[in-house]
Write an enzyme that holds these catalytic residues in place. Sequence first.
Site, PDB file in Angstrom:
ATOM      1  N   ASP A 241       0.810  -1.220   0.000  1.00  0.00           N
ATOM      2  CA  ASP A 241       0.000   0.000   0.000  1.00  0.00           C
ATOM      3  C   ASP A 241       0.841   1.266   0.000  1.00  0.00           C
ATOM      4  OD1 ASP A 241       0.998  -0.163   2.574  1.00  0.00           O
ATOM      5  OD2 ASP A 241      -0.924   0.159   3.571  1.00  0.00           O
ATOM      6  N   GLY A 242       2.172   1.121  -0.049  1.00  0.00           N
ATOM      7  CA  GLY A 242       3.045   2.281  -0.018  1.00  0.00           C
ATOM      8  C   GLY A 242       3.254   2.848   1.367  1.00  0.00           C
ATOM      9  N   ASP A 267      -4.697  -6.758   4.558  1.00  0.00           N
ATOM     10  CA  ASP A 267      -4.778  -6.438   5.986  1.00  0.00           C
ATOM     11  C   ASP A 267      -5.813  -5.325   6.199  1.00  0.00           C
ATOM     12  OD1 ASP A 267      -4.185  -6.770   8.682  1.00  0.00           O
ATOM     13  OD2 ASP A 267      -2.383  -5.532   8.639  1.00  0.00           O
ATOM     14  N   ILE A 301       0.411   1.539  13.342  1.00  0.00           N
ATOM     15  CA  ILE A 301      -0.389   1.247  12.158  1.00  0.00           C
ATOM     16  C   ILE A 301      -1.399   0.168  12.522  1.00  0.00           C
ATOM     17  CG2 ILE A 301      -0.341   0.308   9.823  1.00  0.00           C
ATOM     18  CD1 ILE A 301       2.352   1.566   9.412  1.00  0.00           C
TER      19      ILE A 301
END
Length: 377
Positions: A241-242, A267, A301
């Site tokens: 996702d960068g 995820d 995260i």
Amino acid sequence: MSLTLADARIVTPEGVHDGWLTIEDGRITHVGHGSAPGPGLSVGGRHVVPGFVDVHNHGGAGGSFPTGEQDKAREAVALHRRHGTTTTMASLVTDSIDGLTRAAAALAELCEEGLLAGIHFEGPYIARARCGAHDPTMLREPSPQEFAGLVKAGRGHVRMLTIATELPGALDTIRMAVAEGVIAALGHSDADYDQTIAGIEAGASVATHLYNAMPPLGHRAPGPVAALLDDERVTVELINDGVHVHPAMLRLAYEVAGPGRTMLITDAMSATGLGDGDYVLGPMRVRVDGGVARLVEGGSIAGSTLTMDVAFRRSVQEVGMSLPDAVQVASLTPARVLGLADRIGSIAVGKAADLVVLSDSLEVSGVMKDGVWITEP
């Protein structure tokens, strides 16, 4: 009822060819080169790839698999299907044993309907030092007997367990899981290289979101990353996702493990498909800002807002994968891990007609599940 898709650029792990395919009763019956032998639905030269397979997904569209709410789970699956994921495994997060048991029982019903491909317990047997967005107060030492109860609650649909191999009881729990047909995945772990190897020797065969929630790669202390990438028995998950992994490190993993041992995951959590704001992941409060999900307390995260079409597109455009390799890491390799590669994961005669039509820029323009259009091109 028969349907022919014509004027297609068909992508398989072997290559890309201009051609056509025919679908009958939800299955692929013919795959041809060149012009179709009869009338068909033209896809206008767009790419046709197999439906994506996501083995690590917590929800979307406001729905969260860890709650066990079936209506919300249906909404999450529907969102991901529109983005090309035709096979989804529901991932739970650390909770009380009672909470996990209830969620597994509810999701097992959706597995029996064919909506979900299985249940993944990400926790509670993970390391406090690497727990990320999991509630540290609910972490537990692994117990084969306790996990057997969770497997029973899932009524044959528990497919994966993420576990920290260094914890007391972990190796016995890995052996028990594998004996029950559950994939043991190493992750959310503070293990060193040798402890990781011990987990693999006990039967672990997947790395949960490689690089994330584990010690980094080091040249004197190689840690779990080196052990997991180096071992031919292990397939590594990657979140493209960068945010979670730099493209250079994703490229490194892909070049070492190859498309046969690399699989894309999302995820994804409940905010996927929605805007910024406040959400939950299991019992944890999450704030999404700029599309990035982080815990309100601590800032870790907390999953992603990624969909598989974006991960696929980034793999080609940012990582440099060929289209056949991107198809393999998004579809065939995860299908193989789940034991479903004889039915899904590639475009071949006899397999389910789970298909995604992509534009030249690899944007989704059509999705088919079992021969039925979800989004018609």
